[in-house]
Design a protein around this motif. Structure first.
Motif, PDB file in Angstrom:
ATOM      1  N   GLY A 133      -7.664  18.591   6.540  1.00 32.12           N
ATOM      2  CA  GLY A 133      -9.204  19.216   6.147  1.00 32.12           C
ATOM      3  C   GLY A 133      -9.693  19.005   4.697  1.00 32.12           C
ATOM      4  N   THR A 134      -8.566  19.168   3.750  1.00 34.07           N
ATOM      5  CA  THR A 134      -8.897  19.111   2.382  1.00 34.07           C
ATOM      6  C   THR A 134      -9.326  17.868   2.014  1.00 34.07           C
ATOM      7  N   TYR A 135      -8.503  16.735   2.653  1.00 31.41           N
ATOM      8  CA  TYR A 135      -8.812  15.231   2.454  1.00 31.41           C
ATOM      9  C   TYR A 135      -9.956  15.053   3.087  1.00 31.41           C
TER      10      TYR A 135
ATOM     11  N   VAL B 129      -3.912   6.833   5.030  1.00 28.42           N
ATOM     12  CA  VAL B 129      -3.698   7.258   3.770  1.00 28.42           C
ATOM     13  C   VAL B 129      -3.327   8.880   3.943  1.00 28.42           C
ATOM     14  N   VAL B 130      -4.187   9.683   4.733  1.00 35.62           N
ATOM     15  CA  VAL B 130      -4.138  11.075   4.958  1.00 35.62           C
ATOM     16  C   VAL B 130      -2.863  11.416   5.695  1.00 35.62           C
TER      17      VAL B 130
ATOM     18  N   LEU C   8       0.778  -1.299  -0.124  1.00 40.58           N
ATOM     19  CA  LEU C   8       0.085  -0.094  -0.095  1.00 40.58           C
ATOM     20  C   LEU C   8       0.923   1.197   0.144  1.00 40.58           C
ATOM     21  N   ASP C   9       1.939   1.138   0.777  1.00 38.18           N
ATOM     22  CA  ASP C   9       2.802   2.272   0.917  1.00 38.18           C
ATOM     23  C   ASP C   9       3.539   2.611  -0.557  1.00 38.18           C
TER      24      ASP C   9
ATOM     25  N   ILE D  34      -8.055   3.400  -3.272  1.00 32.29           N
ATOM     26  CA  ILE D  34      -7.228   3.577  -2.238  1.00 32.29           C
ATOM     27  C   ILE D  34      -8.052   4.767  -1.553  1.00 32.29           C
ATOM     28  N   PHE D  35      -8.569   5.601  -1.889  1.00 28.50           N
ATOM     29  CA  PHE D  35      -9.135   7.218  -1.326  1.00 28.50           C
ATOM     30  C   PHE D  35     -10.749   6.625  -0.986  1.00 28.50           C
ATOM     31  N   GLN D  36     -11.369   5.830  -1.722  1.00 33.41           N
ATOM     32  CA  GLN D  36     -12.668   5.385  -1.275  1.00 33.41           C
ATOM     33  C   GLN D  36     -12.792   4.331  -0.277  1.00 33.41           C
TER      34      GLN D  36
END
Length: 219
Positions: free
Chosen positions: A172-174, A135-136, A66-67, A125-127
């Protein structure tokens, strides 16, 4: 002593690159069907058509795979940045609200967590909400070296203050993007334009506070 040639670092051969890519692609495929935390090495090996012995020649854990996927995605998302400081200054300019009304044309200047999640190959990955914290944090660790020094210099902050501001911007954005399901529709642009204007108020406050300190008569 050995020959000088003996101490040269070995280049990664094509077979190794191929095998690692197959394993990474297999993990991405598995994540389309189940959460990362539910995936096993056996699942990945079956999809990649490699043995567990081959897998462990390349990776010690699924987190390591994953990294590497995150590193690949971040590198692609940042590949257009020629000069690190100039790019960070443009991001700061956008956060200062100078271009908030033109976000559709300037979205490439937003923090990398905007751009990286739009890469089709890596969207899964982001879902996955089970690993969003992990992740963040990885994104923050990558972007801290780029943004914090510019924040410190331009806003006259300490290193710790600049790092905390970077953490605030990235996380915050993430999380806003996650709440909006990473979909860049009219609502997405509307919300981020509003947030940029809000952030600009804090930017101005920091700059004005610095000017006020400079204008104070010496004791």
């Amino acid at each position: 002593m050995g020959r000088k040639d003996d101490i040269k670092p070995r280049k990664t051969d094509r077979r190794t690159i191929y095998t690692r890519n197959v394993i990474k692609d297999a993990l991405l495929e598995a994540m389309k069907e189940k959460a990362f935390e539910q995936i096993t090495v056996t699942d990945v090996c079956r999809r990649a058509e490699v043995t567990r012995a081959t897998y462990y020649l390349h990776y010690q854990s699924l987190n390591q795979v994953l990294d590497e996927l995150l590193n690949d995605a971040l590198q692609i998302a940042d590949q257009d940045c020629q000069k690190q400081e100039e790019d960070a200054l443009q991001i700061l300019s956008l956060l200062a609200g100078e271009q908030a009304d033109h976000l559709r044309e300037k979205e490439s200047l937003l923090p990398v967590c905007h751009r990286v999640a739009q890469l089709p190959k890596y969207q899964v990955i982001f879902q996955d909400e089970t690993i969003s914290g992990y992740v963040v944090n990885r994104i923050y660790q990558c972007q801290r070296q780029k943004l914090a020094p510019v924040f410190a210099k331009e806003l006259h902050l300490s290193k710790k203050e600049a790092e905390m501001l970077t953490l605030f911007v990235i996380t915050g954005t993430y999380n806003v993007n996650k709440s909006l399901h990473w979909k860049k529709n009219n609502t997405w642009y509307q919300m981020h334009s509003m947030l940029l204007k809000f952030t600009a108020g804090g930017y101005d406050r920091l700059k004005n506070a610095d000017r006020q300190e400079e204008s104070k008569p010496p004791m």
